[in-house]
Enzyme design. Structure first.
Site, PDB file in Angstrom:
ATOM      1  N   TYR A 305       0.853  -1.197   0.000  1.00  0.00           N
ATOM      2  CA  TYR A 305       0.000   0.000   0.000  1.00  0.00           C
ATOM      3  C   TYR A 305       0.885   1.241   0.000  1.00  0.00           C
ATOM      4  O   TYR A 305       2.036   1.205   0.408  1.00  0.00           O
ATOM      5  CB  TYR A 305      -0.972  -0.040   1.193  1.00  0.00           C
ATOM      6  CG  TYR A 305      -2.122  -0.970   0.899  1.00  0.00           C
ATOM      7  CD1 TYR A 305      -1.943  -2.355   0.963  1.00  0.00           C
ATOM      8  CD2 TYR A 305      -3.356  -0.507   0.471  1.00  0.00           C
ATOM      9  CE1 TYR A 305      -2.973  -3.224   0.632  1.00  0.00           C
ATOM     10  CE2 TYR A 305      -4.393  -1.368   0.154  1.00  0.00           C
ATOM     11  CZ  TYR A 305      -4.195  -2.721   0.230  1.00  0.00           C
ATOM     12  OH  TYR A 305      -5.218  -3.570  -0.115  1.00  0.00           O
ATOM     13  N   ASP A 319       0.705 -12.031   0.100  1.00  0.00           N
ATOM     14  CA  ASP A 319      -0.570 -12.729   0.268  1.00  0.00           C
ATOM     15  C   ASP A 319      -0.460 -14.243   0.129  1.00  0.00           C
ATOM     16  O   ASP A 319      -1.245 -14.974   0.719  1.00  0.00           O
ATOM     17  CB  ASP A 319      -1.589 -12.209  -0.765  1.00  0.00           C
ATOM     18  CG  ASP A 319      -2.296 -10.946  -0.280  1.00  0.00           C
ATOM     19  OD1 ASP A 319      -2.176 -10.618   0.912  1.00  0.00           O
ATOM     20  OD2 ASP A 319      -2.974 -10.298  -1.107  1.00  0.00           O
ATOM     21  N   TYR A 410      -9.861  -9.229  -0.143  1.00  0.00           N
ATOM     22  CA  TYR A 410      -9.703  -9.444  -1.588  1.00  0.00           C
ATOM     23  C   TYR A 410     -10.055 -10.858  -2.020  1.00  0.00           C
ATOM     24  O   TYR A 410      -9.731 -11.811  -1.320  1.00  0.00           O
ATOM     25  CB  TYR A 410      -8.256  -9.177  -2.008  1.00  0.00           C
ATOM     26  CG  TYR A 410      -8.119  -7.857  -2.736  1.00  0.00           C
ATOM     27  CD1 TYR A 410      -8.420  -7.779  -4.081  1.00  0.00           C
ATOM     28  CD2 TYR A 410      -7.738  -6.709  -2.071  1.00  0.00           C
ATOM     29  CE1 TYR A 410      -8.335  -6.566  -4.750  1.00  0.00           C
ATOM     30  CE2 TYR A 410      -7.651  -5.497  -2.730  1.00  0.00           C
ATOM     31  CZ  TYR A 410      -7.946  -5.439  -4.071  1.00  0.00           C
ATOM     32  OH  TYR A 410      -7.871  -4.248  -4.729  1.00  0.00           O
ATOM     33  N   HIS A 468      -2.485   1.221  -4.115  1.00  0.00           N
ATOM     34  CA  HIS A 468      -1.611   0.070  -3.843  1.00  0.00           C
ATOM     35  C   HIS A 468      -1.323  -0.632  -5.156  1.00  0.00           C
ATOM     36  O   HIS A 468      -1.873  -0.253  -6.198  1.00  0.00           O
ATOM     37  CB  HIS A 468      -2.281  -0.880  -2.848  1.00  0.00           C
ATOM     38  CG  HIS A 468      -3.639  -1.350  -3.296  1.00  0.00           C
ATOM     39  ND1 HIS A 468      -4.781  -0.591  -3.123  1.00  0.00           N
ATOM     40  CD2 HIS A 468      -4.031  -2.478  -3.939  1.00  0.00           C
ATOM     41  CE1 HIS A 468      -5.825  -1.244  -3.630  1.00  0.00           C
ATOM     42  NE2 HIS A 468      -5.394  -2.387  -4.140  1.00  0.00           N
ATOM     43  N   HIS A 470      -0.662  -4.690  -7.016  1.00  0.00           N
ATOM     44  CA  HIS A 470      -0.769  -6.147  -6.871  1.00  0.00           C
ATOM     45  C   HIS A 470       0.255  -6.766  -7.810  1.00  0.00           C
ATOM     46  O   HIS A 470       0.200  -6.527  -9.015  1.00  0.00           O
ATOM     47  CB  HIS A 470      -2.146  -6.654  -7.304  1.00  0.00           C
ATOM     48  CG  HIS A 470      -3.289  -6.100  -6.520  1.00  0.00           C
ATOM     49  ND1 HIS A 470      -3.931  -6.801  -5.539  1.00  0.00           N
ATOM     50  CD2 HIS A 470      -3.912  -4.897  -6.582  1.00  0.00           C
ATOM     51  CE1 HIS A 470      -4.906  -6.068  -5.030  1.00  0.00           C
ATOM     52  NE2 HIS A 470      -4.917  -4.903  -5.651  1.00  0.00           N
ATOM     53  N   HIS A 630      -3.167  -0.227  -8.498  1.00  0.00           N
ATOM     54  CA  HIS A 630      -4.593  -0.021  -8.261  1.00  0.00           C
ATOM     55  C   HIS A 630      -4.841   1.403  -7.779  1.00  0.00           C
ATOM     56  O   HIS A 630      -4.605   1.725  -6.623  1.00  0.00           O
ATOM     57  CB  HIS A 630      -5.081  -1.051  -7.237  1.00  0.00           C
ATOM     58  CG  HIS A 630      -6.571  -1.111  -7.150  1.00  0.00           C
ATOM     59  ND1 HIS A 630      -7.236  -2.149  -6.564  1.00  0.00           N
ATOM     60  CD2 HIS A 630      -7.526  -0.256  -7.588  1.00  0.00           C
ATOM     61  CE1 HIS A 630      -8.537  -1.902  -6.632  1.00  0.00           C
ATOM     62  NE2 HIS A 630      -8.732  -0.765  -7.249  1.00  0.00           N
TER      63      HIS A 630
HETATM   64 CU   LIG Z   1      -6.378  -3.538  -5.416  1.00  0.00          CU
END
Ligand SMILES: [Cu+2]
Length: 666
Positions: A305, A319, A410, A468, A470, A630
């Site tokens: 982030y 993740d 998510y 953020h 990914h 994002h």
């Molecule tokens: Cu996102």
């Protein structure tokens, strides 16, 4: 509280632990690469117990299949016996050990103390939540916001590792809270500015951070049909359904542990950390099965982030390594997540006790034809007014292998898509609920909005979704026509044309074959494009070409914009290049390192590559990162439209002609 959190945390856990899904007696493994079965997981515990290495307080952090060597697996024939070994990481009363267990002979092969940080336990998540709310400083922080502990629930989040003395020797999670949901959305009411830092080693609250209260939004922001209709007045009018269907059942067969469809065959399993693992991916060229990849799986998922707030800068999640894409797989819903006719398969995952749990419908496999052509041609010059000739063409059908892992807010869909033209497309779909931060502003006209939206977007009154990225790193053990391959970059080079020609410029193609790991690190440069080929060494095809598969980035490449000395980047340095190529090593599976929890960057793809091993005519592995930045938007709220991004593996001079020529016209 436990039940509430469980629903937040994972459908996987809901399925396995709380909805009474028990494992029926499972079939024995049929292939050397099959997932550990539930029976095998229970047997691992029994073998360790019999050896005095498993007590009532032992907790199991990791259980992984130890794959037999590649040569052994390739040489294995159906009906022949095969090895079954497992790697486990176990803790008990402050000690951590790793064990290798032979399931066939019922023996503990090795038992060694372990000094790193093993994967997080489910009990650690739960314990961190309970602990946070019993701390008087948290209770005081809640009171300042006119909240009582029973009005909130808290979510433990991985705290990252920034190399500070305060972190040394600890196993930290940060635990912010939310006001208990009044609708289906669990994330709509953040208790902003307050979180507990918990050391899981000592099960104690290290610090409580309170940066000041912000208003808690009043809206529940549910997304069920009833809640949406209530908020927006009505749903859309009823419409006639447009659905995919497949009369007569699938064309998929299972033979010798491999799934076979059209020109493809491969092995599927799911592991606790990476989720789907596809192995032994072969394609049939009309006369023989030929290898494309030995194995393909997710290697790491990194989500940093971009908000410097004390409660946000550390949100730099790994993740897959920290949470687990397999353990957090969720049941796929027939008719919503996959076509109604899809084949749904359960997966078996280990619990903290080492005993198995089933996640039903965790994988779906289906064929689809969405009305696109595999190829077509309309012969204009063959036409005459009295005798029109229709276009020649073939409908494109593809096979999709899908899972959906939920990491907190998510939902990540992971698709492996097999096409009739010899291509494989790997796609990630991001949906679910944005991570959101409480804010004072209720609109961009509010004077506070400018400061509050410097690092995010105001997506609803009092809610900012911080920016953020990914990143999804895939480990692609390509074995194009066998394990010995070369990596080659086909570079497009601008050139002047010879004098006297009306044209002044053209491009040409030059070949560059990096023969060491460092030289093979590749960034996407739109001003100097290159195509990335993995070819059988000295394996010329019928016309004398190298027989290759090409990795096509497909518009999903991202430049990180982060500094290489930024601690989360040190833990995930692979994001600095879109493509890495390494010499095959069975132990190198995860680009962010074997142990992600509070990792320090000393064991990553970047550190392995310091060995700078040779690549030419070797068994090599490609590591590709796709992803997106994002920049959040109001349309992300209260639940994000699925954002798909993908890359492809495409045959290049591998087949003598278009493999989809033989697709039947009907
Ligand atoms: Cu996102």
């Amino acid at each position: 509280m436990k039940r509430l959190l469980t629903r937040v945390w994972a459908g996987a856990m809901v399925a396995g632990l709380f909805c009474g899904v028990t494992l029926a007696a499972d079939a024995p493994p049929a292939h050397p690469l099959d997932s550990l079965t539930g029976t095998e997981m229970s047997r691992l515990v029994a073998i360790l117990k019999a050896d005095g290495k498993f007590t009532a307080t032992t907790r199991v952090h990791t259980v992984d299949l130890v794959e037999p060597a590649k040569d052994e697996v390739r040489a294995w024939k159906t009906g022949k016996p095969f090895a079954r070994r497992a790697h486990l990481e176990l803790s008990d009363s402050g000690t951590v050990h790793q064990a290798e267990v032979d399931l066939v002979n019922g023996k503990v092969l090795s038992w060694t103390p372990f000094t790193g940080q093993p994967a997080l336990l489910y009990a650690e998540f739960m314990g961190a939540t309970d602990k946070a709310l019993t701390d008087p400083r948290m209770v005081e922080g809640l009171a300042k916001r006119n909240l009582k502990p029973e009005q909130v629930f808290c979510l433990p989040l991985t705290a990252g590792n920034f190399g500070t003395p305060a972190e040394a020797g600890k196993r930290l999670m940060n635990v912010p809270c939310y006001v208990r949901p009044t609708e289906s959305n669990f994330f709509a009411k953040p208790v902003e500015g307050l979180f507990a830092t918990i050391d899981l080693n000592t099960s104690s609250v290290v610090t409580v951070t309170d940066t000041g209260a912000l208003p808690v939004p009043g809206d529940g922001w549910g997304y069920t049909p009833g809640e949406v209709a209530k908020r927006l007045g009505a749903l859309r009018p009823e419409a006639r359904p447009a659905r995919l269907e497949q009369k007569g059942g699938p064309n998929l067969t299972l033979a010798n542990g491999l799934l076979q469809w059209d020109i493809w065959r491969f092995h599927v399993r799911a592991d606790k950390r990476p989720g789907l693992v596809l192995s032994m991916v072969d394609v049939n060229d009309g006369s023989a099965w030929r290898s494309v990849a030995y194995q393909m799986s997710l290697s790491e998922v990194f989500v940093p982030y971009m908000d410097p707030d004390k409660g946000w800068y550390w949100r730099t999640y790994m993740d897959s390594g920290e949470y687990g894409f397999g353990i957090f797989m969720t049941p796929l819903r027939n008719g919503v997540d996959c076509p109604a006719y899809a084949r749904f398969m359960p997966v078996t995952m280990p619990q903290d006790s080492g005993e198995p749990m089933a996640i039903p419908d965790a994988i779906c496999i289906f064929e689809r034809n969405i009305g696109d052509p595999a190829w077509r041609h309309y012969e204009v010059f063959a036409q005459s007014p009295d005798k029109p000739i229709p276009a020649e063409g073939r409908p494109a059908t593809e096979l999709v292998v899908r899972s959906a892992s939920v990491v907190g807010n998510y939902d990540y869909l992971i698709d492996y898509i097999f096409q009739q033209d010899g291509s494989i497309r790997i796609a990630v779909g991001a949906t679910g609920v944005d991570a959101i931060k409480g804010a004072a502003a209720t609109s961009m006209k509010d004077p506070k909005a400018a400061a509050e939206t410097r690092f995010g977007t105001l997506i609803a009154p009092n809610l900012v979704a911080p920016f953020h990225s990914h990143y999804f790193n895939f480990r692609l053990d390509l074995d194009v026509d066998g394990p010995r391959n070369d990596f080659m970059r086909m570079k497009l080079v601008a050139n002047k044309t010879p004098d006297g020609l009306p044209r002044t410029s053209m491009f040409t193609v030059s070949h560059d074959m990096p023969v060491t790991e460092k030289a093979a690190r590749t960034r996407i440069d739109f001003n100097a494009p290159s195509m990335w080929h993995f070819s059988k060494h000295a394996g010329a095809g019928p016309l004398g070409h190298d027989r290759s598969y090409m990795l096509m980035p497909g518009g999903s490449a991202v430049t990180s914009l982060l500094a290489s000395d930024d601690p989360p980047v040190k833990r995930n340095p692979y994001i600095d290049y879109q493509l890495w190529v390494t010499q095959y090593d069975a132990n190198e599976r995860y680009a962010g390192g074997r142990h992600a929890t509070m990792s320090d960057g000393t064991d990553t793809l970047a550190t392995w590559v310091e060995k700078n091993r040779p690549l030419g005519n070797r068994d090599i592995v490609a590591w590709y990162t796709l992803g997106f930045h994002h920049i959040t938007r109001t349309e992300d709220w209260p639940v994000m439209p699925t954002h798909w991004f993908s890359f492809s593996l495409m045959p290049h001079n591998f087949f003598p002609h278009n493999p989809a020529l033989t697709v039947r016209p009907d």
